[in-house]
Design a protein around this motif. Structure first.
Motif, mmCIF file in Angstrom:
data_model
loop_
_atom_site.group_PDB
_atom_site.id
_atom_site.type_symbol
_atom_site.label_atom_id
_atom_site.label_comp_id
_atom_site.label_asym_id
_atom_site.label_seq_id
_atom_site.Cartn_x
_atom_site.Cartn_y
_atom_site.Cartn_z
ATOM 1 N N THR A 99 0.938 -1.037 0.068
ATOM 2 C CA THR A 99 -0.022 0.121 0.015
ATOM 3 C C THR A 99 0.912 1.271 -0.007
ATOM 4 N N ARG A 143 -2.329 4.048 -4.072
ATOM 5 C CA ARG A 143 -3.589 4.656 -2.929
ATOM 6 C C ARG A 143 -2.987 6.162 -3.116
ATOM 7 N N GLY A 196 -7.976 0.525 -3.256
ATOM 8 C CA GLY A 196 -7.162 2.076 -2.790
ATOM 9 C C GLY A 196 -8.324 2.992 -3.251
ATOM 10 N N ARG A 210 -8.004 -1.755 4.090
ATOM 11 C CA ARG A 210 -7.172 -1.349 2.763
ATOM 12 C C ARG A 210 -7.533 -2.391 1.547
#
Length: 284
Positions: free
Chosen positions: A57, A186, A195, A210
């Motif tokens: 992420t 993201r 995201g 997430r």
């Protein structure tokens, strides 16, 4: 044997674990960590301290973390917003002594070296970035906010922390149309399917997990396909899309390599060979 906690959301190694896991996992020592904030426009969070490792992420400028360990130029952190755990370069961190006052509300913008659009851009900022403002000024009719670091941002590209930019998260997601697809992305510079869901909902005041598997099991309530309406979510194994209306989805996808609109039925037929049929529909 009890399954170990999900490493994406729980920080533990043989030598060290977060204090919240004391008694749940074995480690040589435990730590509550120390607060810090992100000092890079966007930074990848990786499963191990290795730049060749793919990102899980990303964290945005001004977001806060708990630093669990620092070694060899890397920091092991847990994000405050969604609890995601991973490694990032230590140089991307600052102390947490400053509190964010504003949030960026446009997909992408610039921090200028001066309060004038003609001055050089110092760095870029994504929607969702958090900034600390210490002053404001006006140049040729445009208002600028001065950051603690001395740069300036256009005032109407942000709102005070706590002020929501929309009630409808779908309208936020649509701001990302044509943004490049990025696995683990993201931000307004590159984003993936889950995201897009998380960041869009964040700007309407919602905290969601997430990854798409987390969202599929814990976000909202299950519904039937026949009940789909704007804002509902369609899940495949490893993918999620947002309903713009009962027949159209918007999603970050590897087919167009961008955030794009697509007819739901056409997407189901196209995606089927890779992800099979949708395995769930949910109303968040």
């Amino acid at each position: 044997m009890n399954a170990l906690p999900d490493r994406r959301l729980n920080a533990y190694r043989a030598d060290l674990a977060e204090e919240a896991l004391r008694g749940a996992v074995d480690a040589v020592r435990y730590t509550a960590g120390t607060p810090a904030r992100i000092n890079a426009p966007v930074i990848g969070l990786r499963p191990r301290p290795d730049l060749t490792a793919g990102i899980d992420t990303e964290l945005l400028y001004g977001e806060t973390v708990r630093v669990l360990d620092r070694a060899d130029g890397w920091a092991w952190v847990k994000a405050d917003f969604d609890g995601y755990v991973g490694y990032l370069p230590e140089a991307a961190l600052l102390g947490a002594d400053k509190v964010a006052t504003h949030v960026i509300t446009v997909p992408r913008t610039f921090a200028y070296t001066g309060a004038d659009l003609r001055t050089p851009a110092a760095f870029s900022l994504s929607l969702g970035s958090r900034i600390s403002v210490i002053g404001e000024s006006e140049t040729r009719g445009t208002r600028y906010l001065t950051l603690e670091s001395g740069q300036s941002v256009v005032a109407n590209h942000c709102v005070p922390v706590g002020q929501l930019i929309a009630d409808d998260y779908v309208s936020v997601a649509l701001r990302f149309l044509e943004t490049p697809y990025l696995w683990g992305g993201r931000s307004g510079f590159g984003i993936d399917c889950s995201g897009l869901v998380q960041l869009s909902m964040m700007m309407t005041g919602r905290v969601v997990q997430r990854d798409s598997d987390m969202q599929a099991s814990g976000l909202g309530t299950p519904i039937d396909r026949s009940d789909l309406r704007r804002g509902d979510l369609v899940f495949w194994k490893g993918h999620v899309a947002i309903m713009e209306d009962p027949e159209t989805i918007v999603h970050a996808n590897g087919h167009t390599m961008s955030v794009a609109r697509e007819g739901l039925q056409a997407a189901i037929e196209r995606i089927g060979w890779l992800y099979e049929q949708p395995n769930g529909y949910r109303r968040p």
